[in-house]
Design an enzyme around this catalytic site. Sequence first.
Site, PDB file in Angstrom:
ATOM      1  CB  THR A   1      -0.957   0.002   1.095  1.00 13.64           C
ATOM      2  OG1 THR A   1      -1.666   1.211   1.512  1.00 13.64           O
ATOM      3  CG2 THR A   1      -0.198  -0.118   2.575  1.00 13.64           C
ATOM      4  CE1 TYR A  52      -4.153  -1.933   4.830  1.00 11.81           C
ATOM      5  CE2 TYR A  52      -3.653   0.255   4.090  1.00 11.81           C
ATOM      6  CZ  TYR A  52      -3.891  -1.159   3.809  1.00 11.81           C
ATOM      7  OH  TYR A  52      -4.021  -1.515   2.716  1.00 11.81           O
TER       8      TYR A  52
HETATM    9  N1  UFG Z   1     -13.005  10.548   3.241  1.00 13.47           N
HETATM   10  C1  UFG Z   1     -13.953  11.518   3.522  1.00 13.47           C
HETATM   11  N2  UFG Z   1     -15.283  11.032   3.969  1.00 13.47           N
HETATM   12  C2  UFG Z   1     -15.392   9.758   3.814  1.00 13.47           C
HETATM   13  C3  UFG Z   1     -14.424   8.684   3.503  1.00 13.47           C
HETATM   14  C4  UFG Z   1     -13.069   9.182   3.370  1.00 13.47           C
HETATM   15  O1  UFG Z   1     -13.520  12.597   3.594  1.00 13.47           O
HETATM   16  O2  UFG Z   1     -16.338   9.319   4.198  1.00 13.47           O
HETATM   17  C5  UFG Z   1     -11.572  11.023   2.594  1.00 13.47           C
HETATM   18  C6  UFG Z   1     -10.504  10.735   3.648  1.00 13.47           C
HETATM   19  O3  UFG Z   1     -10.261  11.275   4.838  1.00 13.47           O
HETATM   20  C7  UFG Z   1      -9.354  10.837   2.602  1.00 13.47           C
HETATM   21  C8  UFG Z   1      -9.884  10.410   1.317  1.00 13.47           C
HETATM   22  O4  UFG Z   1     -11.398  10.715   1.449  1.00 13.47           O
HETATM   23  O5  UFG Z   1      -8.925  11.808   2.666  1.00 13.47           O
HETATM   24  C9  UFG Z   1      -9.732   9.069   0.814  1.00 13.47           C
HETATM   25  O6  UFG Z   1     -10.036   8.069   1.908  1.00 13.47           O
HETATM   26  P1  UFG Z   1     -10.291   6.644   1.744  1.00 13.47           P
HETATM   27  O7  UFG Z   1     -10.772   6.072   2.973  1.00 13.47           O
HETATM   28  O8  UFG Z   1     -11.225   6.301   0.464  1.00 13.47           O
HETATM   29  O9  UFG Z   1      -9.061   6.026   1.409  1.00 13.47           O
HETATM   30  P2  UFG Z   1      -7.544   6.259   2.139  1.00 13.47           P
HETATM   31  O10 UFG Z   1      -6.745   7.118   1.278  1.00 13.47           O
HETATM   32  O11 UFG Z   1      -7.614   6.519   3.701  1.00 13.47           O
HETATM   33  O12 UFG Z   1      -6.770   4.803   1.910  1.00 13.47           O
HETATM   34  C10 UFG Z   1      -6.624   4.180   0.549  1.00 13.47           C
HETATM   35  C11 UFG Z   1      -6.693   2.649   1.045  1.00 13.47           C
HETATM   36  C12 UFG Z   1      -5.275   2.385   1.723  1.00 13.47           C
HETATM   37  C13 UFG Z   1      -4.271   2.906   0.969  1.00 13.47           C
HETATM   38  C14 UFG Z   1      -4.506   4.357   0.798  1.00 13.47           C
HETATM   39  C15 UFG Z   1      -3.438   5.174  -0.093  1.00 13.47           C
HETATM   40  O13 UFG Z   1      -7.734   2.281   2.030  1.00 13.47           O
HETATM   41  O14 UFG Z   1      -5.209   0.819   1.797  1.00 13.47           O
HETATM   42  O15 UFG Z   1      -5.774   4.796   0.277  1.00 13.47           O
HETATM   43  O16 UFG Z   1      -3.733   6.163  -0.654  1.00 13.47           O
HETATM   44  F1  UFG Z   1      -3.148   2.675   1.485  1.00 13.47           F
END
Ligand code: UFG
Length: 336
Positions: free
Chosen positions: A123, A147
Amino acid sequence: MNNFPEKTRVLVTGGAGYIGSHVVLALGQAGCDVLTYDNLSTGNRDAVLSGDLVVGDLADRVLLSETLADFRPDAVMHFAASIEVGESVTDPLKYYRNNSVNALNLIEALCQARVGKMIFSSTAAVYGNPEQLPVTEQAALQPINPYGASKMITERFLADLNQARVDFRYVSLRYFNVAGADPGARLGQDYANPTHLITRALKTALGIYPVLQVFGTDYPTADGTCIRDYIHVSDLAQAHLDALRYLNAGHASSVFNCGYGHGFTVNDVVAMAKQVSGVDFPVEQVGRREGDPAELIAGCDKIRQQLGWQPRFDNLETILSTAWEWEKKLVAQAER
Ligand code: UFG
């Protein structure tokens, strides 16, 4: 491009999950013999569209070893893991257990069974808050949440084992933000309480959630919301086939970023979700979510040059519209 020189036998852990199921389908279409090993904790039996399924846990060394002895894979692709950044902060041991300890179990079983090739789902979270963007594979690994740390540890297991044993090679694929669904809507993301932005946004458009929360509007980005490099799941599946072909050709172990090299803010994604769905769903701005880096963009030259990866769905609208078709299908199925 997808044909392998000889029928390759591939064991896929987590093949009933979101990304694993897209890879199982792609492997089957490429002529590989596929076997999925999945405990169905988040995966779905119906998502395994190629080969058989063994319902089992990676902690079950006996079943794992029996499965390897029976199937005799040429390579293993390891997807089975816990994947939510926020949950990893509140329940870190679950992540070290599932993503590090269980991965070690698998790797030990592979050594015992003399399986010499592994493709590992890593990741972008291993980089933490990168000092330079786009972040390349050479960047320091400084995860800011359990993670990312749990995946970094497994990468280290693999690197050290590769040094110790000439008969073991691996490719570690560092995924950026995987999203979208199979363009034929045969597969997509489907598990209880999803937390990922695109899934939450589209389910809000469908009225499944009352409001989409935007976590943090004070980041140092153009509109104050986090930037991510969203990669379509079918392009990511292709990267796994390319990695397998690379190992089959005898190349050395390596690590590749999987992303498109450009990103979108949370607000960009919300606007596209509204456009694609045609629904002006409610959005609420709230505080930052713990463990979120401000910006993650993949340096993606290496995967294109060394694996010959050629993405086909590098378009935010395509990502959202394939996910939207899938989400509508889930609703229609639930109503039946
Ligand atoms: N977000 C919101 N509201 C939500 C969900 C997410 O504002 O309801 C925001 C988060 O704060 C973040 C962005 O949208 O800024 C993306 O969040 P995600 O939860 O969709 O994904 P993450 O970036 O947290 O994580 C994902 C994968 C990981 C990986 C990462 C790498 O789940 O496995 O991308 O970029 F490591």
